[in-house]
Write a protein that holds these residues in place. Structure first.
Motif: not given
Length: 540
Positions: A190, A195, A201
């Motif tokens: 991502e 994003q 993450s």
């Protein structure tokens, strides 16, 4: 160098420098402790965005108090120049430790890898769920977890460093849409798509570190930056067995879950990842801990460790008042370092007792060492450090005696042979009798001075921070596009491969993407060191 006064600190030795900031070993008047001072380079102090990022690092990390995170004691300013006072961590980063082991044909044991990554995950979980004084979550995401940003101290501690691009609710320098921050090969899918991110993450990045410490090679390693980005976006993770080192099933299951492509398929929290690793460790005959890491780090960097200890002794042997007097008189710190004979025996990492359970038994030859620095966006801080480290390694592995220096010292180390400038040609006896005109000597001197000055200018330019950015233009997978930058053609994107436009001058630019005769125009604002992503459609 002579001590330099900076507020209530005395800078004693510069230990690293990059394109944007420099790091000093220093003494603090408060409690008379050794600290690290991070200071923006003068040419970067004019970049307001970078100064805001620098201040954000101090504000964000200054609130964190966890043994697994290198502390920031103070964000200060002297004569308009900001600085950070940091916890001084005596040790090496995980990348250097991994590559040193590989050079010696060794690898981490599964127990030690589990311990290291559990420590990282626990520290991250603390940062992810830290609240401010009013009880509101700070929503901190590191965004740049990698082996380079995790220190293994000589005392066996694991500490996360460099929150320079961390994302937090109170951050003033916001990341703009389309700007990628971090290292390509340690991004989450991502993150590589530009994003919105959450704490999961960072969990993906810890999974990458876990995989790489086990395999000893880069997980996402394309032929160029954007092939690497595509690999990250796809999140296709090969089994370690395909790279010649099968992992215990429990450890591989942890890797695969941390590296899941979809955030919802990963561990919900970094603490859950840490718990899974601790559970794995409890199943082992001899779980590893900080004492094992200290033993390994000191053995792998035995000579550097001794030099570091000596440097710290030099820092502490004079009182702060005595150091202030030296700074006032403009005198250097009196040297007490000894000359180290470099043909002494090499540190052996295969000692059966001290390192039992820390190193894995010998297996097939490990892959090539990981590159010292993957592509990093907005920070080339490690470049000079790596060059010096390479010089130190060359000298430490053989040659004449040299002056002792701390690990990572920036000043170039020279042997007596190196210090003699250029080699002299043989002078024949009859040539010595000839006298040259004094005007010829003057002309030669002027020529040498001019060449030296020009060389110095070129050297300074080569060491200056890169004042450029990069544009990435991505189009749908089956489309072909021609890209124009400020009205000039810059190339074509074929078969869905992004187009790289390097060395773009910072500022506002007009990008036009022609797909099937239909133009799409967009204005972008590029800053120094940034990689700006222009995407016409999100990758699946």
């Amino acid at each position: 160098m002579r001590p330099i006064s900076l507020g209530k600190y005395l800078l004693l030795e510069r230990i690293s420098v990059g394109g944007m900031a420099e790091l000093f070993r220093a003494r603090s008047a408060d409690h008379d402790q050794v600290v690290a001072i991070k200071r923006i380079l003068p040419e970067m102090a004019k970049d307001r965005t970078f100064v805001e990022m620098f201040a954000d690092e101090g504000r964000i990390c200054g609130t964190l108090d966890h043994p697994g995170i290198a502390r920031i004691y103070e964000l200060g300013e002297v004569a308009g120049e900001p600085y950070l006072a940091l916890e001084y961590v005596s040790g090496v980063d995980l990348l250097r430790l991994l590559n040193r082991l590989k050079q010696r044909g060794q690898s981490f044991s599964p127990e030690l890898i589990g311990f290291i990554c559990a420590e990282i995950a626990e520290a991250l979980d603390y940062a992810h769920h830290r609240c401010d004084a009013s009880g509101r979550p700070q929503e901190i995401i590191h965004r740049d977890i990698s082996p380079q940003n995790v220190m293994a101290s000589f005392a066996g501690e694991v500490k996360i460093i460099d929150f320079g691009i961390a994302k937090a609710r109170q951050r003033s320098a916001e990341t703009r849409a389309g700007v990628l921050k971090g290292k390509f090969c340690y991004m989450s899918p991502e993150q590589a798509r530009g994003q919105p991110l959450d704490h999961r993450s960072d969990i993906f990045a810890v999974g990458i570190v876990l995989w790489e410490l086990w395999v000893g090679a880069r997980l996402f390693d394309g032929r160029n930056e954007f092939e690497t980005i595509e690999q990250v976006r796809g999140a296709i993770v090969p089994s370690p067995s395909t790279r010649g080192r099968p992992a215990p099933p429990e450890l591989e299951a942890i890797m695969q879950r941390a590296l899941a492509r979809r955030p919802e398929d990963r561990f919900p929290r970094a603490a859950d990842l840490a718990d899974a690793l601790r559970s794995f460790l409890r199943q082992q005959p001899r779980p590893a801990g900080s004492r094992d890491l200290a033993t390994l780090t000191q053995a792998a960097f035995g000579r550097e460790y001794r030099l570091e200890q000596k440097a710290l002794e030099d820092c502490r042997r004079l009182s702060f008042a005595e150091l202030e007097e030296l700074a006032h008189r403009g005198e250097a710190l009196p040297p007490t370092r000894q000359v180290v004979t470099l043909h002494e025996e090499k540190t052996q990492l295969s000692a059966p007792n001290a390192l039992q359970g820390v190193l894995s038994p010998p297996g097939p030859p490990p892959p090539d060492s990981l590159p010292s620095q993957p592509t990093r966006l907005g920070d080339d801080q490690d470049a000079d450090h790596r060059a010096v480290a390479a010089q130190q390694t060359r000298i430490l592995e053989g040659g004449p005696a040299v002056e002792s220096r701390p690990a990572g010292a920036l000043e170039e180390i020279q042997t007596e042979e190196d210090a003699g400038a250029v080699p002299l040609r043989e002078v024949r006896p009859e040539a010595q009798k000839k006298r040259r005109s004094p005007w010829i000597a003057v002309a030669i001197a002027l020529l040498v001075a001019g060449v030296t000055t020009l060389g110095g200018v070129l050297l300074l330019r080569s060491r200056a921070a890169p004042q450029v950015g990069t544009l990435v233009v991505a189009v749908p997978s089956k489309a072909q596009a021609e890209v124009f930058l400020d009205g000039k053609p810059r190339g074509k994107s074929r078969a869905g491969r992004p187009l790289i436009v390097r060395r773009v001058t910072p500022g506002k630019h007009r990008v036009v993407v022609m797909v099937g005769g239909s133009p799409t125009a967009v204005m972008v604002v590029l800053r120094v060191g940034e990689v700006h992503l222009v995407s016409l459609a999100s990758s699946p």
